[in-house]
Design a protein around this motif. Structure first.
Motif, PDB file in Angstrom:
ATOM      1  N   SER A 116       0.973  -1.150   0.068  1.00 15.79           N
ATOM      2  CA  SER A 116       0.012   0.135  -0.059  1.00 15.79           C
ATOM      3  C   SER A 116       0.945   1.276  -0.106  1.00 15.79           C
ATOM      4  CB  SER A 116      -0.939  -0.054   1.252  1.00 15.79           C
ATOM      5  OG  SER A 116       0.091   0.140   2.505  1.00 15.79           O
ATOM      6  N   GLY A 117       0.311   2.265  -0.331  1.00 15.12           N
ATOM      7  CA  GLY A 117       0.935   3.432  -0.348  1.00 15.12           C
ATOM      8  C   GLY A 117       2.174   3.472  -1.411  1.00 15.12           C
ATOM      9  N   CYS A 118       3.283   3.822  -0.995  1.00 17.54           N
ATOM     10  CA  CYS A 118       4.483   3.979  -1.687  1.00 17.54           C
ATOM     11  C   CYS A 118       4.909   2.699  -1.893  1.00 17.54           C
ATOM     12  CB  CYS A 118       5.629   4.904  -1.121  1.00 17.54           C
ATOM     13  SG  CYS A 118       7.317   4.706  -1.941  1.00 17.54           S
ATOM     14  N   ARG A 119       5.264   2.226  -3.036  1.00 21.51           N
ATOM     15  CA  ARG A 119       5.652   0.696  -3.390  1.00 21.51           C
ATOM     16  C   ARG A 119       7.029   0.479  -3.135  1.00 21.51           C
ATOM     17  NH1 ARG A 119       2.662  -0.593  -8.292  1.00 21.51           N
ATOM     18  NH2 ARG A 119       0.562  -0.346  -7.910  1.00 21.51           N
ATOM     19  N   PHE A 120       7.754   1.353  -2.817  1.00 22.67           N
ATOM     20  CA  PHE A 120       9.157   1.135  -2.508  1.00 22.67           C
ATOM     21  C   PHE A 120       9.246   0.943  -0.992  1.00 22.67           C
ATOM     22  CE2 PHE A 120      13.744   2.770  -1.951  1.00 22.67           C
ATOM     23  CZ  PHE A 120      14.477   1.401  -2.643  1.00 22.67           C
ATOM     24  N   ARG A 121       8.228   1.395  -0.118  1.00 25.31           N
ATOM     25  CA  ARG A 121       8.496   1.487   1.377  1.00 25.31           C
ATOM     26  C   ARG A 121       9.005   0.295   1.951  1.00 25.31           C
ATOM     27  NH1 ARG A 121       4.141  -1.027   4.150  1.00 25.31           N
ATOM     28  NH2 ARG A 121       2.550  -1.525   2.832  1.00 25.31           N
ATOM     29  N   THR A 122       8.722  -0.968   1.267  1.00 26.00           N
ATOM     30  CA  THR A 122       9.026  -2.310   1.962  1.00 26.00           C
ATOM     31  C   THR A 122      10.538  -2.457   1.861  1.00 26.00           C
ATOM     32  OG1 THR A 122       8.776  -3.343  -0.018  1.00 26.00           O
ATOM     33  CG2 THR A 122       7.035  -3.606   1.447  1.00 26.00           C
ATOM     34  N   ARG A 123      11.295  -1.789   1.136  1.00 29.16           N
ATOM     35  CA  ARG A 123      12.761  -1.711   0.977  1.00 29.16           C
ATOM     36  C   ARG A 123      13.553  -0.511   1.178  1.00 29.16           C
ATOM     37  NH1 ARG A 123      14.019  -4.048  -4.734  1.00 29.16           N
ATOM     38  NH2 ARG A 123      15.687  -5.052  -3.799  1.00 29.16           N
ATOM     39  N   CYS A 124      12.613   0.538   1.697  1.00 28.52           N
ATOM     40  CA  CYS A 124      13.365   1.816   1.801  1.00 28.52           C
ATOM     41  C   CYS A 124      13.826   2.065   3.318  1.00 28.52           C
ATOM     42  CB  CYS A 124      12.366   2.756   1.454  1.00 28.52           C
ATOM     43  SG  CYS A 124      12.717   4.567   1.336  1.00 28.52           S
ATOM     44  N   TRP A 125      15.058   2.720   3.395  1.00 26.31           N
ATOM     45  CA  TRP A 125      15.478   2.939   4.811  1.00 26.31           C
ATOM     46  C   TRP A 125      14.766   4.229   5.233  1.00 26.31           C
ATOM     47  CZ3 TRP A 125      17.627   3.350  -0.199  1.00 26.31           C
ATOM     48  CH2 TRP A 125      17.989   4.575  -0.399  1.00 26.31           C
ATOM     49  N   LYS A 126      13.978   4.993   4.305  1.00 24.77           N
ATOM     50  CA  LYS A 126      13.519   6.174   4.866  1.00 24.77           C
ATOM     51  C   LYS A 126      12.020   6.057   5.231  1.00 24.77           C
ATOM     52  CE  LYS A 126      16.192   9.905   2.368  1.00 24.77           C
ATOM     53  NZ  LYS A 126      15.719  10.570   1.285  1.00 24.77           N
ATOM     54  N   ALA A 127      11.532   4.847   5.088  1.00 23.04           N
ATOM     55  CA  ALA A 127       9.998   4.734   5.167  1.00 23.04           C
ATOM     56  C   ALA A 127       9.500   5.031   6.718  1.00 23.04           C
ATOM     57  CB  ALA A 127       9.606   3.293   4.829  1.00 23.04           C
ATOM     58  N   GLN A 128       8.458   5.584   6.732  1.00 20.93           N
ATOM     59  CA  GLN A 128       7.629   5.864   7.754  1.00 20.93           C
ATOM     60  C   GLN A 128       6.123   5.652   7.607  1.00 20.93           C
ATOM     61  OE1 GLN A 128       8.558  10.060   9.221  1.00 20.93           O
ATOM     62  NE2 GLN A 128      10.680   9.717   8.982  1.00 20.93           N
ATOM     63  N   ASP A 129       5.654   6.057   8.800  1.00 17.49           N
ATOM     64  CA  ASP A 129       3.804   5.633   8.587  1.00 17.49           C
ATOM     65  C   ASP A 129       3.221   6.152   7.399  1.00 17.49           C
ATOM     66  OD1 ASP A 129       4.273   4.135  10.795  1.00 17.49           O
ATOM     67  OD2 ASP A 129       3.392   5.794  12.208  1.00 17.49           O
ATOM     68  N   VAL A 130       3.504   7.518   7.162  1.00 13.26           N
ATOM     69  CA  VAL A 130       2.866   7.880   5.733  1.00 13.26           C
ATOM     70  C   VAL A 130       3.236   7.239   4.662  1.00 13.26           C
ATOM     71  CG1 VAL A 130       4.917   9.825   5.692  1.00 13.26           C
ATOM     72  CG2 VAL A 130       2.678  10.354   4.673  1.00 13.26           C
ATOM     73  N   CYS A 131       4.141   6.789   4.696  1.00 11.36           N
ATOM     74  CA  CYS A 131       4.632   6.076   3.327  1.00 11.36           C
ATOM     75  C   CYS A 131       3.479   4.739   2.966  1.00 11.36           C
ATOM     76  CB  CYS A 131       5.832   5.539   3.317  1.00 11.36           C
ATOM     77  SG  CYS A 131       7.394   6.845   3.523  1.00 11.36           S
ATOM     78  N   ALA A 132       3.157   4.357   4.015  1.00 12.48           N
ATOM     79  CA  ALA A 132       2.176   3.097   4.024  1.00 12.48           C
ATOM     80  C   ALA A 132       0.663   3.652   3.896  1.00 12.48           C
ATOM     81  CB  ALA A 132       2.280   2.204   5.298  1.00 12.48           C
ATOM     82  N   GLN A 133       0.328   4.701   4.020  1.00 15.20           N
ATOM     83  CA  GLN A 133      -0.931   5.124   4.013  1.00 15.20           C
ATOM     84  C   GLN A 133      -1.296   6.090   2.578  1.00 15.20           C
ATOM     85  OE1 GLN A 133      -0.842   7.478   7.537  1.00 15.20           O
ATOM     86  NE2 GLN A 133      -0.650   5.548   8.651  1.00 15.20           N
ATOM     87  N   GLU A 134      -0.127   6.684   2.327  1.00 10.86           N
ATOM     88  CA  GLU A 134      -0.251   7.674   1.002  1.00 10.86           C
ATOM     89  C   GLU A 134       0.592   7.364  -0.128  1.00 10.86           C
ATOM     90  OE1 GLU A 134      -0.118  12.390   0.408  1.00 10.86           O
ATOM     91  OE2 GLU A 134      -0.704  11.615   2.702  1.00 10.86           O
ATOM     92  N   ALA A 135       0.003   7.104  -1.465  1.00 12.99           N
ATOM     93  CA  ALA A 135       1.048   6.967  -2.291  1.00 12.99           C
ATOM     94  C   ALA A 135       1.610   8.166  -2.722  1.00 12.99           C
ATOM     95  CB  ALA A 135       0.405   6.422  -3.618  1.00 12.99           C
ATOM     96  N   PRO A 136       2.944   8.394  -2.958  1.00 11.57           N
ATOM     97  CA  PRO A 136       3.475   9.736  -3.068  1.00 11.57           C
ATOM     98  C   PRO A 136       3.252  10.001  -4.591  1.00 11.57           C
ATOM     99  CG  PRO A 136       5.219   8.314  -2.930  1.00 11.57           C
ATOM    100  CD  PRO A 136       3.927   7.565  -2.606  1.00 11.57           C
ATOM    101  N   ALA A 137       2.964  11.296  -4.913  1.00 12.12           N
ATOM    102  CA  ALA A 137       2.868  11.688  -6.144  1.00 12.12           C
ATOM    103  C   ALA A 137       4.105  11.991  -7.088  1.00 12.12           C
ATOM    104  CB  ALA A 137       1.684  12.740  -6.545  1.00 12.12           C
ATOM    105  N   LEU A 138       4.131  11.858  -8.346  1.00 11.02           N
ATOM    106  CA  LEU A 138       5.280  12.250  -8.942  1.00 11.02           C
ATOM    107  C   LEU A 138       5.281  13.584  -9.235  1.00 11.02           C
ATOM    108  CD1 LEU A 138       8.076  11.033 -10.420  1.00 11.02           C
ATOM    109  CD2 LEU A 138       6.579  10.940 -12.608  1.00 11.02           C
ATOM    110  N   VAL A 139       5.841  14.482  -8.355  1.00 10.80           N
ATOM    111  CA  VAL A 139       5.785  16.113  -8.457  1.00 10.80           C
ATOM    112  C   VAL A 139       7.262  16.706  -7.939  1.00 10.80           C
ATOM    113  CG1 VAL A 139       3.319  16.380  -8.111  1.00 10.80           C
ATOM    114  CG2 VAL A 139       4.886  16.152  -5.922  1.00 10.80           C
ATOM    115  N   ASP A 140       7.399  17.706  -8.519  1.00 17.24           N
ATOM    116  CA  ASP A 140       8.624  18.350  -8.177  1.00 17.24           C
ATOM    117  C   ASP A 140       8.760  18.510  -6.659  1.00 17.24           C
ATOM    118  OD1 ASP A 140      10.907  19.590  -7.992  1.00 17.24           O
ATOM    119  OD2 ASP A 140      10.544  21.119  -9.473  1.00 17.24           O
ATOM    120  N   ARG A 141       9.563  18.279  -5.878  1.00 19.86           N
ATOM    121  CA  ARG A 141       9.575  18.402  -4.490  1.00 19.86           C
ATOM    122  C   ARG A 141      10.753  19.481  -4.079  1.00 19.86           C
ATOM    123  NH1 ARG A 141       5.922  14.374  -2.053  1.00 19.86           N
ATOM    124  NH2 ARG A 141       5.231  13.163  -3.714  1.00 19.86           N
ATOM    125  N   GLY A 142      10.996  20.317  -4.831  1.00 16.91           N
ATOM    126  CA  GLY A 142      12.016  21.460  -4.694  1.00 16.91           C
ATOM    127  C   GLY A 142      13.640  20.932  -5.139  1.00 16.91           C
TER     128      GLY A 142
END
Lengths: 353, 375
Positions: free
Chosen positions: B328-354
């Motif tokens: 659920s959420g971000c597809r990469f979160r299961t292998r990601c070292w930065k993953a937090q709760d928000v990653c499981a709930q909300e899929a991040p959009a492909l947008v410019d983040r600065g």
């Protein structure tokens, strides 16, 4: 009975000055109905404990065939070892009985292959296949062998080894299958591990994991590693020495640092400039022209001359160094570096002495 | 064998002059690329929210659908005239499915592919036929993608049987020979069969076949992965030359990050069915901001001895999750070292983040992983 001592520590052998493996002027031909294919034409190298030798070459350069000859797994016929010798701890493998050769495979030399799925038996569990090494060579019981298999699967970092030992090859991912094969290969603590394109079929993130594993295992056991590959990057990251093969011959040899920073054979140079880099976009690639040679019809003289940008033909060649007629021997170009090219100094940018 | 660079030039000019300019089918213009280098042309192909789900079935006689493999799950891409967009990702990420969807070999489950503003899914008859001529594909395996029972001449000319307005019936043999010559093959080989050629030469045949229909876009699905290093460079150079000459646009799909960087103007990185990061080659390779891109780049072995050990290596744990049951959420979160709760709930959009380019990560942060070659 063999007098091969596989229990003696490798360090002791090294102190005696015997390299683990010496290949001397090895020649392999395939005699087929449509002619003789000369796959390996006089290849020599040696390997000591703890060393990593990379054999770099493109498809059809004879790199895998030479390794299969060492392992004694060439299909004969059609393959014929037509010359040379392979010395393992001072004894010529080619002159041994089949039974002695079999004894070496496993505890002496073992091998991993490119395609793990077709190298593993689909109808036996991986635990059974890893344990087979112990049953066949050490006469262990099934139960003990299975326990050993779990231990090995742990060592090659397969998660939940105890639970997965009874799984079948198709239930594993590509990277995990490669680990299973590595587990089989290192089961009997081999002196030499030959890895034939171990990561070619794998994705780059998995490739990095598997190469790390091989390096760690080598450090633990001090085994010699022969790495057969076409990937310049893998060679650079893993190996100490490199032998570049072309048309069944070694055309250049030296430490990876030397060979890659300043190639002295036009083929090595050509390879280096054909490969795009990940660290920079770079300009236009400079490929080697033409196609690799047909091993049933290797060009006369230097086998690389039809594709070479440094070649000298006819009158412009120095006497005895005409590229299409005179075969260049593998010779010392600068200390620690050998190349089979009449004009290596030119390629290297060094003045001939 | 013939050397590709030598006798290409003369044939090329004759090729472009002999191009018939049939009404309605714009002939590829040579100088288009000149302008394209500076500012990219108008967008040719726009992919929006593309999805392809393959049903998973159970049972032999009465098949029931028990789930879906989400091979492609929300892909956005834009391809402009004269540019090369690289699509990289590991096996199973859905990149080849994207290529099949784009050349209309598969129908999308959802989303749209707009070609020159028209939705490909709604095309039919004549429009679809024209689309299929203008968007060609080169396949990965030069052994499986050529019919072994057809001569090279027949393979290259086969497209004209359907699109017979592209080449006048009379001059077809000559055109085939010109095409073979242009891709660096001996024109006298028109009557040979694929098995008489090496891998690199076969890939050239595949390229000639794609060129025969004067396409605007060529989808290159792993065109050089099966080739040896020295031959690979020849084919890459050939593709670049053809692009300059005919103003082609490429969607270049590959898993080899070095080749993609070399040939692409823009790069999109794909993971488990969706694009995680997109930007120019410089943006993606020199300052990747998605953790997956960083891990991927850090795994590529470098060729330069003096750069060895200089990159910080990110080793990913575990395997890619099954696309039949993505996290659920971000597809990469299961292998990601930065993953937090928000990653499981909300899929991040492909947008410019600065970062100056789009990245699909809640915690996008530029990080240099590939050392810069200062030479």
């Amino acid at each position: 009975m063999t007098n091969l001592d596989l229990t003696k520590p490798t360090a002791e052998l090294a102190a005696q000055g015997t390299p683990l493996l010496e290949v001397d002027d090895l020649r392999v031909e395939f005699r087929t109905r449509s002619g003789v294919v000369k796959a390996v034409n006089g290849v020599s190298y040696s390997l000591g404990a703890g060393e990593t030798l990379a054999i770099l070459g493109e498809s059809g350069s004879g790199k895998s065939v030479s390794a299969q000859a060492i392992m004694g797994i060439l299909e004969t016929p059609p393959a014929v070892i037509s010359g040379g010798g392979i010395w393992f701890q001072g004894r010529n493998v080619l002159e041994m009985s089949a039974e002695d050769q079999r004894r070496i495979r496993g505890p002496g030399i073992s091998m991993i292959f490119q395609d793990a799925l077709s190298s593993l038996n689909p109808v036996y569990s991986v635990g059974f296949q890893i344990g087979e090494m112990f049953r066949a060579h050490r006469g262990m019981s099934r139960k003990a062998a299975r326990a050993k298999a779990v231990e090995l699967m742990d060592r090659v970092r397969i998660p939940a080894a105890a639970r997965r030992v009874d799984d079948y090859p198709h239930q594993f991912s590509g990277g995990m299958r490669q680990r299973v094969m590595i587990a089989m290969a290192i089961a009997l603590d081999p002196r030499i591990l030959i890895a034939d394109e171990p990561t070619t079929a794998l994705d780059v993130t998995v490739q990095a994991q598997v190469m790390d594993l091989l390096k760690d295992l080598q450090q633990e056991t001090g085994m010699g590693l022969i790495l057969i590959t076409h990937d310049l990057g893998v060679v650079n990251e893993v190996a100490d020495d490199v032998a570049v093969m072309y048309a069944g011959e070694i055309v250049e040899r030296g430490t990876v640092d030397d060979v890659f920073s300043r190639p002295s054979h036009p083929y090595t140079d050509g390879l280096m400039s054909s490969v795009p880099q990940v660290e920079a976009k770079g300009g236009r690639l400079r490929p080697i022209v033409g196609q690799p040679p047909n091993l049933a019809d290797i060009p006369s003289g230097c086998p690389f001359h039809p594709r070479c940008s440094h070649r000298r033909l006819g009158a412009e060649a120095a006497p005895g160094r005409e590229c299409s007629t005179d075969v260049p021997p593998l010779r010392l170009v600068v200390p620690g570096r050998e190349a089979a090219c009449h004009y290596s100094e030119e390629v290297l940018g060094v003045r001939a002495p | 064998m013939s050397e590709p660079r030598e006798h290409g030039a003369t044939a090329a000019s004759s090729l472009s002059t002999s191009s018939p300019s049939t009404p309605g089918t714009p002939a590829p213009a040579g100088p288009a690329r000149a302008g394209a280098r500076g500012a990219m042309g108008e967008s040719l192909l726009e992919v929006r929210g593309l999805q392809k789900h393959f049903p998973l079935t159970q049972g032999i006689v009465f098949k029931r659908t028990i789930g879906h493999v989400r091979a492609v799950d929300g892909v956005d891409l834009t391809l402009r005239r004269g540019e090369t967009v690289g699509l990289v990702g590991e096996s199973g990420c859905g990149k080849s499915t994207v290529s099949k969807l784009i050349v209309a070999l598969e129908r999308p489950t959802a989303g749209s592919i707009l070609y020159k503003g028209k939705d490909v899914a709604r095309m039919g008859g004549r429009a679809l036929k024209a689309y299929r001529r203008e968007v060609q594909i080169i396949f990965q395996d030069p052994y499986a993608s050529l019919n072994p029972r057809m001569t090279v001449g027949d393979i290259v000319a086969e497209g004209w049987a359907v699109h017979d307005d592209v080449a006048p019936r009379k001059g077809r043999l000559k055109r085939t020979q010109e095409l073979l010559d242009r891709v660096g093959l001996n024109p006298d080989y028109v009557n040979r069969y694929p098995h008489q050629f090496s891998g690199g030469q076969r890939q050239r045949i595949g390229i000639a076949r794609a060129l025969a229909l004067q396409p605007e876009v060529i989808v290159c699905d792993e065109p050089v992965s099966a080739l040896d290093v020295s031959v690979q460079a020849q084919v890459v150079n050939l593709l670049e030359d053809l692009q300059d000459e005919f103003g082609l646009s490429y969607l270049f799909i590959a898993h080899d990050l070095s080749v993609v960087r070399h040939i692409s103007d823009r790069v999109a990185v794909m993971y488990l069915g969706s694009i995680v990061e997109e930007g120019t080659d410089e943006q993606v390779y020199a300052s990747p901001s998605h953790p997956y891109t960083q891990a991927l780049l850090s795994s590529v072995p470098l060729h330069e001895p003096h750069l060895r050990g200089q990159k910080d290596r990110i080793l990913l744990q575990g395997d890619v999750p099954s696309p039949a049951d993505p996290p659920s959420g971000c597809r990469f979160r299961t292998r990601c070292w930065k993953a937090q709760d928000v990653c499981a709930q909300e899929a991040p959009a492909l947008v410019d983040r600065g970062q100056g380019h789009p990245s699909a990560c809640h915690f996008a942060e530029a990080r240099m992983v590939v050392p810069v070659d200062v030479e």
